[in-house]
Design a protein around this motif. Structure first.
Motif, short mmCIF file in Angstrom:
data_model
loop_
_atom_site.label_atom_id
_atom_site.label_comp_id
_atom_site.label_asym_id
_atom_site.label_seq_id
_atom_site.Cartn_x
_atom_site.Cartn_y
_atom_site.Cartn_z
N ASN A 48 0.80 -1.24 0.00
CA ASN A 48 0.00 0.00 0.00
C ASN A 48 0.83 1.28 0.00
N LYS A 49 1.94 1.27 0.72
CA LYS A 49 2.73 2.50 0.84
C LYS A 49 3.83 2.61 -0.21
N VAL A 50 3.95 1.58 -1.05
CA VAL A 50 5.08 1.55 -2.00
C VAL A 50 4.66 2.11 -3.36
N ARG A 51 5.37 3.11 -3.83
CA ARG A 51 5.12 3.68 -5.14
C ARG A 51 6.33 3.53 -6.06
N SER A 52 7.48 3.18 -5.48
CA SER A 52 8.72 3.16 -6.25
C SER A 52 9.55 1.93 -5.92
N VAL A 53 10.27 1.47 -6.94
CA VAL A 53 11.24 0.41 -6.70
C VAL A 53 12.57 0.84 -7.32
N PHE A 54 13.62 0.70 -6.56
CA PHE A 54 14.96 1.06 -7.00
C PHE A 54 15.72 -0.23 -7.32
N ILE A 55 16.31 -0.27 -8.51
CA ILE A 55 16.97 -1.50 -8.96
C ILE A 55 18.49 -1.29 -9.03
N THR A 56 19.23 -2.20 -8.40
CA THR A 56 20.70 -2.07 -8.38
C THR A 56 21.32 -2.49 -9.72
N HIS A 57 20.78 -3.57 -10.33
CA HIS A 57 21.27 -4.03 -11.63
C HIS A 57 20.35 -5.11 -12.18
N GLU A 58 20.61 -5.54 -13.40
CA GLU A 58 19.64 -6.35 -14.13
C GLU A 58 19.73 -7.86 -13.87
N HIS A 59 20.65 -8.32 -13.04
CA HIS A 59 20.74 -9.77 -12.81
C HIS A 59 19.43 -10.29 -12.21
N SER A 60 19.08 -11.52 -12.61
CA SER A 60 17.72 -12.00 -12.31
C SER A 60 17.43 -12.10 -10.81
N ASP A 61 18.46 -12.30 -9.99
CA ASP A 61 18.20 -12.37 -8.54
C ASP A 61 17.80 -11.02 -7.96
N HIS A 62 17.79 -9.97 -8.80
CA HIS A 62 17.38 -8.63 -8.34
C HIS A 62 16.13 -8.13 -9.05
N VAL A 63 15.74 -8.81 -10.11
CA VAL A 63 14.61 -8.29 -10.91
C VAL A 63 13.59 -9.35 -11.31
N GLY A 64 13.69 -10.54 -10.74
CA GLY A 64 12.79 -11.63 -11.14
C GLY A 64 11.31 -11.25 -11.08
N ALA A 65 10.95 -10.40 -10.12
CA ALA A 65 9.53 -10.05 -9.93
C ALA A 65 9.17 -8.71 -10.57
N LEU A 66 10.17 -8.05 -11.15
CA LEU A 66 9.97 -6.64 -11.52
C LEU A 66 8.84 -6.40 -12.51
#
Ligand SMILES: [Zn+2]
Ligand SMILES: [Zn+2]
Length: 262
Positions: A48-66
């Motif tokens: 509910n309170k989240v409007r933004s996501v900050f991504i460190t890099h494109e490897h799948s362990d960081h963006v699998g759900a993006l």
């Protein structure tokens, strides 16, 4: 007062929830959307309170759900130019997603977020130094072969620091990983060892970063106990006392319902 909730952290998936007064942000969105939602639920939180996501890099362990997460919750995705390009190319983000390129510093949702340089084999990886609405600072630095000057400065200026403590060097060297993968992890664009992390901790605590979280532990070449023991040895050798001068936690592979207040 701000709250950091490590949802999960390892080469299997990484995501952190950071709450200010009335809003929150996510840093990285590894694993699946469902797993992030579940991890939040376990911590009595939701999106509910989240409007933004900050991504460190494109490897799948960081963006699998993006891709799913950002469209389901209409999130703005913040990342460096190189990371955003890689995300589009690899279809890890929809063309309709609202994306903002991070150059140096950005303000959003009550948070100020500064880019921190990391050294990793991704297009344009980074870490983050986040200032909360009441002026508390959290540094998140993982996936880096060494701590860059920018990372050292960011962590030194923070109140709460999430720092990679990826592997025990001997475990990695004698372990079952193929030679090429060992070489990659140990390289200047790989991952930070327990040793390289722990030797810097006294300096960080001395500068005020006294809420320490060891992160991105390898499931194969590390254990929470080994990483914690090495960090503690370094801090205790510098005459620093746990829970007086600093707190020390490990960001668990699966959420363990532990948050850090700073
Ligand atoms: Zn990673
Ligand atoms: Zn990575």
């Amino acid at each position: 007062m701000a709250k950091l909730v490590p949802l999960f952290s390892s080469s299997k998936g990484n995501s952190y929830y950071l709450q200010g007064n009335n809003s929150a942000i996510l840093i990285d969105a590894g694993r699946s959307c469902k797993q992030i939602e579940n991890a939040l639920l376990i911590n009595d939180l939701n999106m509910n309170k989240v409007r933004s996501v900050f991504i460190t890099h494109e490897h799948s362990d960081h963006v699998g759900a993006l891709k799913v997460l950002s469209s389901r919750y209409h999130l703005t995705v913040y990342a460096t130019k190189g990371t955003l390009e890689a995300l589009y190319e690899q279809d890890k983000i929809s063309a309709s997603t609202n994306c903002v390129e991070i150059t140096d510093k950005i303000e959003t949702d009550d948070f100020k977020v500064e880019r921190v340089d990391t050294s990793h084999d991704a297009r344009e990886s980074c870490g983050f130094l986040i200032t909360t609405p009441d002026d508390r600072k959290c540094a998140i630095v993982t996936d880096t072969g060494f701590l860059t000057q920018s990372a050292i400065d960011a962590i030194s200026s923070s109140n709460c620091a999430v720092i990679e403590s990826n592997h025990d060097i001997e475990m990695l060297k004698s372990g079952s990983y193929p030679y090429i993968l060992k070489k990659r992890i140990l390289s200047m664009t790989g991952h930070l060892s327990n040793l390289d992390c722990s030797k810097m901790l006294p300096r960080f605590v001395q500068n005020g970063a006294n809420r320490l979280v060891l992160a991105h532990l390898s499931g194969e070449n590390n254990t929470a106990k080994i990483a914690m023991d090495e960090a503690l040895k370094s801090l205790l050798n510098s005459n620093m006392k746990r829970d007086i001068d600093f707190t020390l936690d490990v960001a668990a592979i699966e959420t363990n319902k532990k948050s850090v207040i700073f």
